[in-house]
Structures are given as structure tokens and as C-alpha cells.
Design a protein around this motif. Structure first.
Motif, PDB file in Angstrom:
ATOM      1  N   ARG A  77       0.837  -1.209   0.000  1.00 47.01           N
ATOM      2  CA  ARG A  77       0.000   0.000   0.000  1.00 47.01           C
ATOM      3  C   ARG A  77       0.866   1.251   0.000  1.00 47.01           C
ATOM      4  O   ARG A  77       0.595   2.207  -0.738  1.00 47.01           O
ATOM      5  N   HIS A  78       1.910   1.251   0.810  1.00 41.92           N
ATOM      6  CA  HIS A  78       2.801   2.411   0.865  1.00 41.92           C
ATOM      7  C   HIS A  78       3.490   2.621  -0.477  1.00 41.92           C
ATOM      8  O   HIS A  78       3.580   3.747  -0.971  1.00 41.92           O
ATOM      9  N   GLY A  80       2.502   1.710  -3.428  1.00 41.92           N
ATOM     10  CA  GLY A  80       1.560   2.198  -4.423  1.00 41.92           C
ATOM     11  C   GLY A  80       1.253   3.671  -4.233  1.00 41.92           C
ATOM     12  O   GLY A  80       1.206   4.433  -5.203  1.00 41.92           O
ATOM     13  N   ALA A  81       1.060   4.078  -2.978  1.00 36.44           N
ATOM     14  CA  ALA A  81       0.761   5.484  -2.695  1.00 36.44           C
ATOM     15  C   ALA A  81       1.933   6.387  -3.052  1.00 36.44           C
ATOM     16  O   ALA A  81       1.747   7.516  -3.512  1.00 36.44           O
ATOM     17  N   ALA A  82       3.161   5.887  -2.841  1.00 36.72           N
ATOM     18  CA  ALA A  82       4.360   6.680  -3.121  1.00 36.72           C
ATOM     19  C   ALA A  82       4.813   6.552  -4.569  1.00 36.72           C
ATOM     20  O   ALA A  82       5.808   7.163  -4.959  1.00 36.72           O
ATOM     21  N   ARG A  83       4.111   5.726  -5.353  1.00 34.93           N
ATOM     22  CA  ARG A  83       4.451   5.482  -6.755  1.00 34.93           C
ATOM     23  C   ARG A  83       5.898   5.000  -6.928  1.00 34.93           C
ATOM     24  O   ARG A  83       6.620   5.431  -7.813  1.00 34.93           O
TER      25      ARG A  83
END
Length: 210
Positions: A77-78, A80-83
């Protein structure tokens, strides 16, 4: 009557005590009496919930795997959020399998205990194969995503690449367990292992074509 939550809490309490003893002494040396003393409960209570050590090992394994899985999902999740690049997300995820701190060391030893007992117990072997298959499926899917994103060269066999990466993880985990978490930079070694698959060559070719 005790609530279901109380039963779950007791099972988890016993499983965590078993995990600590397994990590410290090995499967063969652990008895229900030792687990009871470690958990602060009676042997009778353990026998009420678990018919034998193999049943307790399976529950303890599932408990450890659930904790590890939640950390992996948090990493994903992290990322993905941080790309972050897929290779970096995979690295962060697989580092959770290395015994680099007390919690992960216990989880590693529980996994090893399950693998060792699985040789002689078909039910445990099924658990081990299913867990291994799930992990292989996860890494394979990440490699396939890497191909789509240009981080992995087209034509790479995703399953074989995933097996190569997981073999590196297992070997590193064994070395860390024997040598200690500070003996060598395990994360960097794993990064280089993943880098043999995530070469970025496809992405480089795309940029060159432009």
C-alpha cells in the motif's frame, strides 16, 4: 460461557508462547508443559484447544504468516501510494521474510519448523505447499507487472524468475539466521538479486526508440 473472542485470544496467547519456545529451543524440545509455563496457562487448556504439537504448529504458523502478510500488504500500500518502482515495492515486501529483528526471527523459525515437520506429516506438507504456492503466485504477478511497466525485459519467464528471487530470499534468510542480522547487508544483497530480473532493459529500449 466464554466469548468467541476469549477463545481466540487464548489460542493466540498459546501460539505466541509456542512460537517463542520453538525459536529458542526447536520443535523437538518443546512440550505442552513448557508452552503452558511460557503462556501462563494450564496444560489442560492447551490440550482443550490443540490435539497435539503438530496442530499447534499449524496454528502458530498461520498466526505468524498472518502477521507477516499484514506487514507485506502495508508495504505494498505504501509503495503504491508513493508510486515507487515495482522492484522497490517487491524488495520492501520480501525483506519482511528475512530474520532481521526479533519478530521476524521468530517467524522464520516457525516457518522452518513447519518445513521440517512437513516431510513426515502430509497435513503440514499441504500447508507448506499452499503457503509456498501463494508466495510464488505473488512474486510471479509482480514480475508480470514489471514486464508491463518496462522494469522487466519482455520474454522473461515470470514463474522461473519468481523462483529465482524466492531462492535468493530463502538463502539469505538462512544466512542471516546463522550469522546474525548485522553480519552483512542482507537488504542490499536481495536488491541485487531482484535486479537480475528487474533489469529495466525494456524501459531503456523504449527510451532509446524515442
Amino acid at each position: 460461557m466464554p466469548r468467541v473472542a476469549d477463545h481466540d485470544q487464548r489460542r493466540t496467547q498459546v501460539a505466541r508462547a509456542f512460537q517463542r519456545l520453538l525459536a529458542a529451543e526447536g520443535f523437538a524440545a518443546v512440550s505442552f508443559a513448557k508452552v503452558a509455563a511460557e503462556a501462563g496457562v494450564s496444560v489442560g487448556l492447551i490440550q482443550h484447544y490443540f490435539a497435539g504439537k503438530d496442530v499447534l504448529l499449524r496454528f502458530a504458523y498461520d498466526d505468524a504468516a498472518d502477521r507477516m502478510g499484514e506487514r507485506v500488504r502495508a508495504r505494498v500500500r505504501h509503495g503504491g501510494a508513493a508510486r515507487l518502482p515495482i522492484a522497490e515495492v517487491l524488495l520492501d515486501s520480501l525483506v519482511e521474510l528475512l530474520p532481521l529483528d526479533a519478530e521476524r526471527d521468530v517467524e522464520y523459525r516457525v516457518r522452518q519448523g513447519l518445513q521440517a515437520q512437513a516431510v513426515h506429516h502430509p497435513a503440514l506438507a499441504d500447508v507448506a505447499r499452499r503457503a509456498g504456492g501463494d508466495l510464488l503466485g505473488y512474486v510471479t504477478a509482480v514480475v508480470e507487472s514489471g514486464v508491463e511497466r518496462g522494469e522487466v525485459a519482455r520474454g522473461v519467464d515470470a514463474v522461473l524468475a519468481a523462483r529465482l528471487i524466492l531462492a535468493t530470499v530463502q538463502g539469505l534468510a538462512d544466512q542471516v539466521a546463522l550469522s546474525g542480522p548485522d553480519a552483512f547487508p542482507a537488504r542490499e544483497v536481495l536488491r541485487r538479486g531482484i535486479g537480475t530480473v528487474f533489469t529495466g532493459s525494456a524501459q531503456q529500449q523504449t527510451h532509446s526508440a524515442k
